[in-house]
Design an enzyme around this catalytic site. Structure first.
Site, PDB file in Angstrom:
ATOM      1  N   TYR A 144       0.846  -1.186   0.000  1.00  0.00           N
ATOM      2  CA  TYR A 144       0.000   0.000   0.000  1.00  0.00           C
ATOM      3  C   TYR A 144       0.886   1.241   0.000  1.00  0.00           C
ATOM      4  O   TYR A 144       1.832   1.329   0.786  1.00  0.00           O
ATOM      5  CB  TYR A 144      -0.891   0.005   1.248  1.00  0.00           C
ATOM      6  CG  TYR A 144      -1.847   1.182   1.327  1.00  0.00           C
ATOM      7  CD1 TYR A 144      -2.849   1.353   0.373  1.00  0.00           C
ATOM      8  CD2 TYR A 144      -1.750   2.116   2.364  1.00  0.00           C
ATOM      9  CE1 TYR A 144      -3.732   2.424   0.457  1.00  0.00           C
ATOM     10  CE2 TYR A 144      -2.643   3.182   2.454  1.00  0.00           C
ATOM     11  CZ  TYR A 144      -3.623   3.334   1.496  1.00  0.00           C
ATOM     12  OH  TYR A 144      -4.499   4.388   1.583  1.00  0.00           O
ATOM     13  N   ASP A 239       9.176   2.840   0.314  1.00  0.00           N
ATOM     14  CA  ASP A 239       8.069   3.463   1.031  1.00  0.00           C
ATOM     15  C   ASP A 239       8.197   3.056   2.491  1.00  0.00           C
ATOM     16  O   ASP A 239       7.794   1.967   2.895  1.00  0.00           O
ATOM     17  CB  ASP A 239       6.734   3.009   0.440  1.00  0.00           C
ATOM     18  CG  ASP A 239       5.550   3.565   1.224  1.00  0.00           C
ATOM     19  OD1 ASP A 239       5.776   4.217   2.265  1.00  0.00           O
ATOM     20  OD2 ASP A 239       4.404   3.336   0.793  1.00  0.00           O
ATOM     21  N   LYS A 267       3.345   8.663   9.217  1.00  0.00           N
ATOM     22  CA  LYS A 267       3.126   8.012  10.517  1.00  0.00           C
ATOM     23  C   LYS A 267       4.082   8.517  11.617  1.00  0.00           C
ATOM     24  O   LYS A 267       3.928   9.636  12.065  1.00  0.00           O
ATOM     25  CB  LYS A 267       3.122   6.492  10.344  1.00  0.00           C
ATOM     26  CG  LYS A 267       2.001   6.103   9.347  1.00  0.00           C
ATOM     27  CD  LYS A 267       1.656   4.660   9.252  1.00  0.00           C
ATOM     28  CE  LYS A 267       0.384   4.492   8.438  1.00  0.00           C
ATOM     29  NZ  LYS A 267       0.506   3.812   7.175  1.00  0.00           N
TER      30      LYS A 267
HETATM   31  C1  LIG Z   1      -0.121   4.308   5.822  1.00  0.00           C
HETATM   32  C2  LIG Z   1       0.714   4.095   4.619  1.00  0.00           C
HETATM   33  C3  LIG Z   1       0.677   4.993   3.535  1.00  0.00           C
HETATM   34  C4  LIG Z   1      -0.326   6.115   3.436  1.00  0.00           C
HETATM   35  O1  LIG Z   1      -0.158   7.072   4.417  1.00  0.00           O
HETATM   36  P1  LIG Z   1      -1.397   8.049   4.759  1.00  0.00           P
HETATM   37  O2  LIG Z   1      -0.831   8.995   5.758  1.00  0.00           O
HETATM   38  O3  LIG Z   1      -2.478   7.154   5.297  1.00  0.00           O
HETATM   39  O4  LIG Z   1      -1.816   8.717   3.505  1.00  0.00           O
HETATM   40  C5  LIG Z   1       1.579   4.812   2.515  1.00  0.00           C
HETATM   41  N1  LIG Z   1       2.461   3.811   2.540  1.00  0.00           N
HETATM   42  C6  LIG Z   1       2.521   2.913   3.560  1.00  0.00           C
HETATM   43  C7  LIG Z   1       3.550   1.837   3.541  1.00  0.00           C
HETATM   44  C8  LIG Z   1       1.629   3.018   4.617  1.00  0.00           C
HETATM   45  O5  LIG Z   1       1.669   2.106   5.593  1.00  0.00           O
END
Ligand SMILES: *Cc1c(COP(=O)(O)O)cnc(C)c1O
Length: 428
Positions: A144, A239, A267
């Site tokens: 994601y 990411d 995060k």
């Molecule tokens: C949570 C997450 C995102 C998206 O971040 P948001 O602040 O919810 O837009 C992107 N990449 C990874 C790996 C994530 O866990």
């Protein structure tokens, strides 16, 4: 435990908010029932609107690595708020957090702050495309990277849970530039690169996957991606929205000693306020406006409250060199305890873990990619989830999520959790 008031509040919310929630993963669609409404949180615990205290294993989906309402973060936000909440002009604070982040993470010279992980990944890919002058990207099934159009192709937890892996509203034109690969399968990536010679700008990957449960990379997988990228002039984007400032001071680049070309954050870096960031070496970052041609902007980017929270969080992590080891030890203790009771109760399961990320899958085969993660028995997961909730333990309401261990959890909390898992798994 009773959740009556939460149910009432949810009914009210549904009238004016689609599905009653502002992010789909908060709904209980995959497990049944209604979401819990939070009143406050402190340390390892959530306090809900019915007066229940819950041990929290989601922790705002990762950010609260030191526990809820961590005092230095709260104080920093309060102090800054008194001085004005947004200016749309530069502040010294932005340079302070940027300098600290750059000093903690390997291979980055410059960092730009945005408001979410989604924005970070979306902007990183645009920059990669502009810099390499190529259009296509490779992403992995089950990973994601936020909800921007290019990424909603087999996109992990939220998207899987709701059965719309390829969301309506994403155009075929956009989708065709996203090539889908299998996590932990280098040959598959090599084949895609071969079939799209000189067309691929970037490979974006969760270097430890956390959105299909927790799936660490197989030995050699990240190193192999690094080599393929170097050989084919492709930028490797880690990411690290979930793993950054969580699995090590410098994230997975440091933990597993593999270098990325670009890194995305979110995060933890915001300490619980809406913050994302993307970073790379200067040569790449200088391609960004106002220095370079790739446009990216944000009215509230670098917001002083968000930067104050993020800076206080990073300072705390930077100052406590034992933190990541301590988190890993707590997580290993929890994993060993759960392993013991599930085995004793003859449950079919697999536990994945790395650092302070852990996931329990109700299938016995190793969970190494999206396909194997999807095999878990969701009926058992539902019993597990609701059983734990009755014991006052909150895990994510989806079998595709990672649990996040925080430093606020005590060994008593962990023992209580292991006993609850024992009790609940006897009823499977
Ligand atoms: C949570 C997450 C995102 C998206 O971040 P948001 O602040 O919810 O837009 C992107 N990449 C990874 C790996 C994530 O866990």
């Amino acid at each position: 435990m009773s959740y009556t008031r939460s149910s009432q509040l949810f009914a009210e919310a549904e009238k004016v908010i689609p599905g009653g929630v502002n992010s789909p993963v908060r709904a209980f669609k995959a497990v049944g029932g209604t979401p819990i409404f939070v009143k406050s949180a402190k340390g390892a615990y959530l306090y809900d609107e019915d007066g229940n205290r819950l041990i929290d294993y989601i922790n705002s989906w990762g950010p609260m690595i030191l526990g809820h309402a961590y005092e230095p973060v709260v104080q920093a936000v309060i102090e800054k708020a008194k001085l004005g909440t947004s200016f749309g002009m530069p502040t010294e604070l932005e340079t302070q957090i940027a300098a600290l982040a750059v000093s903690m993470v390997p291979n980055i010279d410059k960092i730009r702050f945005v408001n979410s992980g989604t924005e970070a990944c979306m902007s990183a890919v645009r920059l990669a495309r502009g810099y390499t002058k190529k259009d296509k990207i490779i992403k992995f099934a089950g990973c994601y990277h936020g909800h921007s159009d290019s990424f909603l192709i087999q996109a992990g937890s939220g998207a899987i849970t709701f059965g719309s892996p390829n969301s309506p509203g994403v155009t075929a034109g956009t989708a065709k530039d996203t090539l889908l690969a299998k996590y932990n399968d280098l040959e598959n990536v090599a084949t895609l690169i071969e079939a799209n010679k000189n067309e691929i700008a970037a490979i974006i990957v969760e270097p430890v996957a956390g959105n299909m449960g927790c799936i660490p990379p197989n030995r050699g997988f990240l190193e192999g991606l690094r080599q393929l990228c170097t050989d084919n002039d492709i930028l490797l984007i880690f990411d690290e929205v979930m793993t950054g400032f969580r699995l090590a001071r410098g994230g997975v680049q440091e933990l597993l000693n593999v270098n990325a070309d670009m890194v995305c954050f979110g995060k933890v870096i915001g300490g619980g306020l809406p913050v994302g960031a993307f970073a790379a070496r200067a040569e790449i970052m200088n391609y960004l406006a106002p220095l370079g041609p790739v446009y990216q902007a944000g009215t509230l980017s670098g917001n002083p409250l968000a930067m104050a929270a993020g800076l206080a969080m990073l300072q705390a992590l930077d100052a406590d060199r034992a933190i990541f080891k301590r988190l890993e030890e707590k997580t290993a203790y929890l994993a060993a305890g759960i392993d013991k009771v599930l085995k004793a109760n003859n449950v079919v399961y697999t536990i994945n873990r790395i650092g302070s990320m852990i996931s329990v899958h109700f299938d016995e085969a190793p969970v190494v990619d999206f396909q194997t993660a999807a095999k878990g028995d969701n009926e058992t997961f539902k019993k597990f989830f609701h059983g734990l909730l009755q014991e006052g333990i909150y895990i994510a309401p989806s079998a595709y999520e990672t649990w996040f261990i925080t430093d606020a959890l005590s060994y008593e909390d962990l023992d209580f959790t292991i006993q609850a898992v024992d009790k609940v798994s006897k009823t499977f």
